[in-house]
Design a protein around this motif. Structure first.
Motif, mmCIF file in Angstrom:
data_model
loop_
_atom_site.group_PDB
_atom_site.id
_atom_site.type_symbol
_atom_site.label_atom_id
_atom_site.label_comp_id
_atom_site.label_asym_id
_atom_site.label_seq_id
_atom_site.Cartn_x
_atom_site.Cartn_y
_atom_site.Cartn_z
ATOM 1 N N GLY A 87 0.852 -1.191 0.000
ATOM 2 C CA GLY A 87 0.000 0.000 0.000
ATOM 3 C C GLY A 87 0.882 1.232 0.000
ATOM 4 O O GLY A 87 1.867 1.310 -0.740
ATOM 5 N N PRO A 88 0.608 2.195 0.878
ATOM 6 C CA PRO A 88 1.406 3.420 0.902
ATOM 7 C C PRO A 88 2.622 3.344 1.837
ATOM 8 O O PRO A 88 3.304 4.323 2.035
ATOM 9 C CB PRO A 88 0.409 4.456 1.422
ATOM 10 C CG PRO A 88 -0.468 3.670 2.342
ATOM 11 C CD PRO A 88 -0.603 2.309 1.695
ATOM 12 N N ARG A 89 2.894 2.181 2.401
ATOM 13 C CA ARG A 89 3.930 2.066 3.433
ATOM 14 C C ARG A 89 5.051 1.102 3.035
ATOM 15 O O ARG A 89 4.827 0.112 2.338
ATOM 16 C CB ARG A 89 3.315 1.557 4.728
ATOM 17 C CG ARG A 89 2.169 2.393 5.234
ATOM 18 C CD ARG A 89 2.528 3.062 6.526
ATOM 19 N NE ARG A 89 1.396 3.746 7.090
ATOM 20 C CZ ARG A 89 1.262 5.052 7.097
ATOM 21 N NH1 ARG A 89 2.184 5.796 6.561
ATOM 22 N NH2 ARG A 89 0.228 5.629 7.661
ATOM 23 N N ILE A 90 6.236 1.397 3.552
ATOM 24 C CA ILE A 90 7.364 0.486 3.415
ATOM 25 C C ILE A 90 7.209 -0.554 4.525
ATOM 26 O O ILE A 90 7.209 -0.214 5.711
ATOM 27 C CB ILE A 90 8.697 1.239 3.531
ATOM 28 C CG1 ILE A 90 8.836 2.215 2.364
ATOM 29 C CG2 ILE A 90 9.861 0.260 3.594
ATOM 30 C CD1 ILE A 90 9.992 3.168 2.470
ATOM 31 N N ALA A 91 7.045 -1.809 4.145
ATOM 32 C CA ALA A 91 6.804 -2.878 5.115
ATOM 33 C C ALA A 91 8.095 -3.513 5.605
ATOM 34 O O ALA A 91 8.172 -3.973 6.742
ATOM 35 C CB ALA A 91 5.893 -3.939 4.500
ATOM 36 N N ALA A 92 9.121 -3.554 4.742
ATOM 37 C CA ALA A 92 10.375 -4.192 5.143
ATOM 38 C C ALA A 92 11.505 -3.714 4.245
ATOM 39 O O ALA A 92 11.312 -3.480 3.057
ATOM 40 C CB ALA A 92 10.252 -5.705 5.059
ATOM 41 N N VAL A 93 12.689 -3.591 4.849
ATOM 42 C CA VAL A 93 13.929 -3.334 4.120
ATOM 43 C C VAL A 93 14.934 -4.332 4.666
ATOM 44 O O VAL A 93 15.359 -4.230 5.814
ATOM 45 C CB VAL A 93 14.424 -1.879 4.314
ATOM 46 C CG1 VAL A 93 15.785 -1.702 3.647
ATOM 47 C CG2 VAL A 93 13.429 -0.879 3.777
ATOM 48 N N GLU A 94 15.257 -5.321 3.848
ATOM 49 C CA GLU A 94 16.153 -6.391 4.275
ATOM 50 C C GLU A 94 16.900 -6.930 3.060
ATOM 51 O O GLU A 94 16.533 -6.667 1.926
ATOM 52 C CB GLU A 94 15.362 -7.533 4.927
ATOM 53 C CG GLU A 94 14.617 -7.142 6.192
ATOM 54 C CD GLU A 94 13.793 -8.281 6.759
ATOM 55 O OE1 GLU A 94 14.090 -9.458 6.463
ATOM 56 O OE2 GLU A 94 12.829 -7.980 7.489
ATOM 57 N N ALA A 95 17.898 -7.742 3.340
ATOM 58 C CA ALA A 95 18.613 -8.421 2.263
ATOM 59 C C ALA A 95 17.821 -9.666 1.846
ATOM 60 O O ALA A 95 17.258 -10.362 2.692
ATOM 61 C CB ALA A 95 20.007 -8.819 2.728
#
Length: 167
Positions: A22-30
């Motif tokens: 949606g409008p949100r960043i849910a995860a930032v990972e490798a």
């Protein structure tokens, strides 16, 4: 899912994946694995900045020195996000008469409700600056979205040309 971009948020996080829901960043990972039905974008060799900070926003509308018809429109979350701005600092600027700090405060809270990390400056071009609580020090200490004072014009033709002592 944005795969393999070099991410800055704001520090360099190196090559990572970014899952947007949606409008949100849910995860930032490798090496994130895409859930079924999710579009995957190969961003290898590209930079990704999840949002920009704008520390000088006339969220109530800028300008207006030639009259009300020359004022710019209010800025809403949709306009800011369309420009990549996810964090902003609102201020009154030259017009501390028809634009009021109370309105800026309310608009700052409304931007927060719409997902923007919003803050504000107390004051305006006027010296002494207008405040919400009666003093700049009290505004900074007691009013949570207030993070500074401004914008005092020391060289602008529309400013009051305050002395160093007044500043």
């Amino acid at each position: 899912l944005i795969k393999g971009a070099r991410i800055f948020g704001p520090e360099d996080q190196g090559r990572r994946d970014c899952l947007v829901v949606g409008p949100r960043i849910a995860a930032v990972e490798a090496d994130l694995v895409a859930p079924p039905g999710i579009e995957v974008v190969d961003a290898a060799g590209h930079y990704l900045l999840p949002g920009f900070i704008d520390n000088h926003l006339h969220t109530l509308g800028g300008g207006g020195e030639a009259g009300p018809a020359t004022r710019g429109p209010r800025l809403g979350a949709a306009q800011l996000i369309a420009c990549g701005i996810t964090c902003g600092v609102g201020l009154l600027g030259v017009d501390g008469v028809s634009r009021r700090l109370e309105d800026l405060y309310a608009h700052t809270l409304a931007l927060r409700e719409d997902g923007i990390a919003a803050y504000m400056l107390t004051g305006s071009y006027d010296v002494p600056p207008p405040t919400l609580t009666g003093s700049v020090q009290r505004d900074l200490f007691l009013v949570e979205p207030v993070i500074g004072v401004g914008e005092i014009a020391i060289g602008d033709h529309r400013g009051s040309f305050p002395s160093p002592r007044e500043i």
